[in-house]
Design a protein around this motif. Sequence first.
Motif, PDB file in Angstrom:
ATOM      1  N   THR A 279      35.608  35.330  36.460  1.00 22.93           N
ATOM      2  CA  THR A 279      35.894  34.957  37.852  1.00 22.93           C
ATOM      3  C   THR A 279      35.174  33.671  38.213  1.00 22.93           C
ATOM      4  OG1 THR A 279      36.200  37.287  38.431  1.00 22.93           O
ATOM      5  CG2 THR A 279      35.837  35.754  40.258  1.00 22.93           C
ATOM      6  N   ALA A 280      33.914  33.543  37.783  1.00 21.52           N
ATOM      7  CA  ALA A 280      33.147  32.321  38.059  1.00 21.52           C
ATOM      8  C   ALA A 280      33.777  31.112  37.378  1.00 21.52           C
ATOM      9  CB  ALA A 280      31.705  32.502  37.590  1.00 21.52           C
ATOM     10  N   HIS A 282      37.168  30.884  36.114  1.00 20.70           N
ATOM     11  CA  HIS A 282      38.608  30.646  36.292  1.00 20.70           C
ATOM     12  C   HIS A 282      39.128  31.004  37.682  1.00 20.70           C
ATOM     13  CE1 HIS A 282      39.061  29.962  31.958  1.00 20.70           C
ATOM     14  NE2 HIS A 282      38.267  31.002  31.795  1.00 20.70           N
ATOM     15  N   GLY A 283      38.307  31.646  38.501  1.00 17.03           N
ATOM     16  CA  GLY A 283      38.743  32.032  39.843  1.00 17.03           C
ATOM     17  C   GLY A 283      39.299  33.447  39.874  1.00 17.03           C
ATOM     18  N   ALA A 284      39.214  34.074  41.042  1.00 16.47           N
ATOM     19  CA  ALA A 284      39.592  35.483  41.190  1.00 16.47           C
ATOM     20  C   ALA A 284      41.082  35.719  40.917  1.00 16.47           C
ATOM     21  CB  ALA A 284      39.242  35.964  42.598  1.00 16.47           C
ATOM     22  N   GLU A 285      41.920  34.763  41.334  1.00 17.31           N
ATOM     23  CA  GLU A 285      43.369  34.959  41.189  1.00 17.31           C
ATOM     24  C   GLU A 285      43.792  35.057  39.725  1.00 17.31           C
ATOM     25  OE1 GLU A 285      47.535  32.858  42.640  1.00 17.31           O
ATOM     26  OE2 GLU A 285      45.666  32.313  43.667  1.00 17.31           O
ATOM     27  N   ALA A 286      43.279  34.136  38.894  1.00 14.80           N
ATOM     28  CA  ALA A 286      43.616  34.142  37.460  1.00 14.80           C
ATOM     29  C   ALA A 286      43.136  35.429  36.797  1.00 14.80           C
ATOM     30  CB  ALA A 286      42.998  32.931  36.768  1.00 14.80           C
ATOM     31  N   VAL A 287      41.982  35.912  37.233  1.00 10.92           N
ATOM     32  CA  VAL A 287      41.418  37.135  36.652  1.00 10.92           C
ATOM     33  C   VAL A 287      42.233  38.354  37.085  1.00 10.92           C
ATOM     34  CG1 VAL A 287      39.360  38.613  36.545  1.00 10.92           C
ATOM     35  CG2 VAL A 287      39.126  36.127  36.413  1.00 10.92           C
ATOM     36  N   GLU A 288      42.696  38.373  38.343  1.00  8.01           N
ATOM     37  CA  GLU A 288      43.574  39.464  38.803  1.00  8.01           C
ATOM     38  C   GLU A 288      44.847  39.533  37.951  1.00  8.01           C
ATOM     39  OE1 GLU A 288      43.743  41.999  40.834  1.00  8.01           O
ATOM     40  OE2 GLU A 288      41.817  41.807  41.863  1.00  8.01           O
TER      41      GLU A 288
END
Length: 433
Positions: A279-280, A282-288
């Motif tokens: 998340t740190a 790539h961002g929360a959206e990509a991880v979701e």
Amino acid sequence: MARMKVSAGHRGPPRLKEREPRACIRFKCALTNTILDVLRQRPGWVEVKDEGEWDFYWCDVSWLRENFDHTYMDEHVRICHFRNHYELTRKNYIVKNLKRFRKQLEREAGKLEATKCDFFPKTFEMPSEYHLFVEEFRKYPGITWIMKPVGRSQGRGIFLFRKLKDIIDWRKDGVRADDQKDETQVENYVAQRYIENPYLIGGRKFDLRVYVLVMSYIPLKVWLYRDGFARFSNTRFTLNSIDDHYVHLTNVAVQKTAPDYDPEKGCKWMIQRFRRYLTAKHGAEAVEVLFADMDNIFIKSLQSVQKTIISDKHCFELYGYDILIDQNLKPWLLEVNASPSLTASSQEDYELKCRLLKDTLHIVDMEGRLTGKEKRVGGFDLMWNDGPVSRVEGNADTPVNASFLTNTHLGYNNDRKKQLKQLFKSLQTQQKL
């Protein structure tokens, strides 16, 4: 209770209804690791030795093969494997079932839906598909392939190759003497395209171990555990040394034999730490999206065997899924384990497995405490109940728009103690009413 099949005139103690609460649960356990500790500590559970009658059996798959068909089981009895679990967990069978299911999806729902099964690297069964494999091999000269024996685990018998000569040598060798004792002959392998661009952390390759609990195949009822871990190789990744297992195989059984392996430090990250790291970066959206893609792997793989596996109400199964992530954040299914290791490699690992097994037993619910409508029990979230389960409270179990979120929380905080306290308090209140 469970016993070897006897004549119809056999008289045992009076039968209890399937979900009636039980004061005493008799258990057997074939293993001597974490699960035995958890069973022995469970209030009201009593261990049965040898030929004693039992209500719950954490058996190994060899017992299943030899005894399942000759054992009479009362309604309430439970065992920890489905009769033909190997349709999902044997490397050659899962390939066959996924290929068949993909074709079925393409016929019934179109090509786009069928692409949701494209999470398994190109795979051929050997030696039966040798000639098909050679055709594919010659289309892409120079790429790396991995050979895996179909019926073994912990990295045994695996090797990487880039030349057909290596396969020809392997075929000439036939059965290798050191592997004779295994239940499956070594000739049965799968040749699988090796993922050459794995996601690396600190220059090292890893895979994820995720726990999925199936309570029923018809209808399909699936729970996903919030905890899991990333298993790292001990050595920095390179394609220049394909013979080095410490680079390419992440199994703990392999890595702990490395000369510089540190048993205290180990080679594992909790999946919560892994999710925070991604998340740190790539961002929360990509991880979701990544974790939703993993949810898809769990469900599609189970659907591929849903009509093949014998769905018996006495059976449940805790599967260990092994997932590899590539540099594009695409998850790949490596294999599914019917007997994921319950031996702890560290104190943290022991605590994780104790939580996992305690919550598994809560869902199996030999005590008859649950209503059957729960969407969360401890660290488990119900992700599929004859259809996707919504994260939103209520009965929104069918996705009607793009904002539908599946009830999965893999890698999120596992506040299981608090949740269980509330759950059982609520159930006690309902019983009093």
